[in-house]
Design an enzyme around this catalytic site. Structure first.
Site, PDB file in Angstrom:
ATOM      1  N   HIS A 292       7.246   9.680   2.154  1.00  0.00           N
ATOM      2  CA  HIS A 292       5.999  10.354   2.516  1.00  0.00           C
ATOM      3  C   HIS A 292       5.881  11.752   1.892  1.00  0.00           C
ATOM      4  CE1 HIS A 292       2.285  10.733   4.496  1.00  0.00           C
ATOM      5  NE2 HIS A 292       2.585  10.107   5.622  1.00  0.00           N
TER       6      HIS A 292
ATOM      7  N   ASP B  57      -4.005  -6.580  -7.444  1.00  0.00           N
ATOM      8  CA  ASP B  57      -3.952  -7.881  -8.102  1.00  0.00           C
ATOM      9  C   ASP B  57      -3.077  -7.750  -9.343  1.00  0.00           C
ATOM     10  OD1 ASP B  57      -4.327 -10.229  -9.478  1.00  0.00           O
ATOM     11  OD2 ASP B  57      -6.517 -10.215  -9.361  1.00  0.00           O
TER      12      ASP B  57
END
Length: 427
Positions: free
Chosen positions: A157, A373
């Site tokens: 993070h 994708d």
């Protein structure tokens, strides 16, 4: 899920495919707020139409794309270290991202994985064990016997917020799908754009909106995780009921109101709802669109529990909307200065829970969480693999572009069923 196992068949490091800057990357105080939170675990689920397809999630192609993406996103190939003065920084040394290949035992299917809730067990199965913890990014590709693939990732993070992480996923998947012809937008790594002022100055009004120092406590009882789904039609009704406000404000108002009642908070107690807000377009001048790092501050709205629990939903939403609308350049600069003065690298973090008077709601609404994708179709589902902080919730678009909203809730087990009952009763 304890009976499920995955077998690691390969573990290596993927390094950038071209030389990258070798330097220490200074972290802003907005990064420092996150520096002790470790890695954010997420999973993308992919299904192959032909389980025997030889090239489905071809590892050579995927590793090549990873190496290419790490050229532009070179901090992800580095290590989180302490500087000479004790402040965290990223050593951009090109040591690479951890890349693990695994195979799941048994006949586990993608549809079954979709039903799993975020949990330590889900993380154990599909997110790599990160050793040493200084590794910034880890990837695990788990092949299922049904032909599906679970792509697990964990990014520290301190390196990214959700906007930066999704930018990386978009770029990484574009390189895998289109190769050198991929159209990508390069990230901006100049974190000094969020340096505190000298001397730091906090505007007197800032603390009425800016989340004060985070206080966590140890849970007194077990926590539970549930995913509640709000349909597109109900979302539209909620927004209309709240005067045409945003989906975030309307759904957050409903959750806050129901949580106050479910937790049986005394009416005169002050309650807060806290949420991260992206500052990129709120600063003057605005940050570059693809600023890479943490560019969020935490805002809050507050009020007596009795008022929040019984007021018209539009009134509750207005409190949240008011906090959002007060975020201008001065508030952002004050937040940066406040965090810097508070020595945020020493703030308490971990797996404790928020006080029962507090909620933290993180929104992934409108994020490109289903855009990854890699050339074998979009993911059927994307979600966190684990959520361990009591009092925390995530809002996400439902899978498949339905317009539904998923609410991932981590709350005291004794209150979570009542929260769900109240939430659906009000829809």
């Amino acid at each position: 899920m304890d009976y499920l196992k995955v077998q690691v068949v390969e573990s290596s490091f993927v390094v950038p495919s071209e030389p990258t800057p070798t330097k220490a990357l200074w972290l802003s105080c907005l990064d420092m707020v996150q520096s002790n939170k470790a890695h954010t675990p997420t999973i993308h689920l992919y299904s192959s139409n032909d389980a025997a397809a030889a090239d489905f999630f071809d590892l050579g192609r995927l590793k090549k794309a990873t190496a290419k993406a790490l050229v532009a996103f070179y901090p992800l190939a580095g290590r989180l270290v302490d500087s000479d003065d004790g402040r965290k920084e990223i050593s951009c040394n090109g040591e690479g991202a951890l890349f693990v290949v695994a195979r799941a035992d048994g006949d586990l299917t993608i549809d079954e994985v979709k039903k799993f809730k975020p949990s330590p067990e889900l993380r154990r199965l599909f997110i790599p064990l990160i050793e040493p913890s200084s590794i910034i990014m880890a990837i695990q590709v788990t092949f299922l016997k049904c032909g599906g693939v679970v792509l697990g990732t964990a990014i520290h993070h301190a390196a990214t917020d959700v906007s930066s992480a999704f930018h990386f996923f978009q770029t990484w998947s574009a390189f895998c799908k289109h190769g050198d012809s991929a159209a990508v937008e390069l990230p901006c790594h100049d974190r000094t754009l969020l340096r505190a002022r000298s001397p730091p100055t906090v505007h007197p009004d800032a603390l009425s909106t800016l989340q004060p120092r985070l206080v966590l406590t140890e849970p007194e009882g077990p926590l539970a995780i549930e995913i509640f789904t709000i349909s597109r039609d109900h979302v539209a009704s909620l927004k209309q009921l709240c005067g045409g406000t945003s989906t975030f404000c309307a759904v957050s108002a409903l959750i806050w109101q129901c949580a106050c009642v479910a937790r049986r908070i005394p009416p005169d107690s002050q309650v807060r709802v806290m949420f991260p807000a992206d500052v990129r377009r709120r600063m003057r001048p605005p940050l570059p669109t693809h600023y890479f790092g943490n560019a969020v501050i935490r805002l809050y709205a507050a009020g007596p529990a009795g008022d929040i629990g019984t007021a018209a939903l539009a009134s509750v939403a207005a409190r949240i909307k008011g906090a959002v609308e007060r975020m201008d350049d001065e508030l952002v600069r004050s937040a940066i200065d406040y965090y810097e003065m508070a020595e945020t690298n020493k703030r308490r973090t971990g797996t404790g829970i928020l006080p029962p008077t507090d909620l933290n709601i993180t929104s992934w609404l409108g994020r490109p969480q289903h855009d990854a994708d890699f050339g074998w179709g979009k993911p059927q589902s994307m979600s966190r693999a684990e959520s361990v902080r009591g009092g925390s919730m995530h809002l996400m678009n439902d899978d498949g572009g339905t317009g539904n909203v998923r609410v991932l809730v981590c709350l005291e087990a004794e209150n979570i069923k009542e929260l769900g009952r109240l939430l659906y009763a009000k829809l």
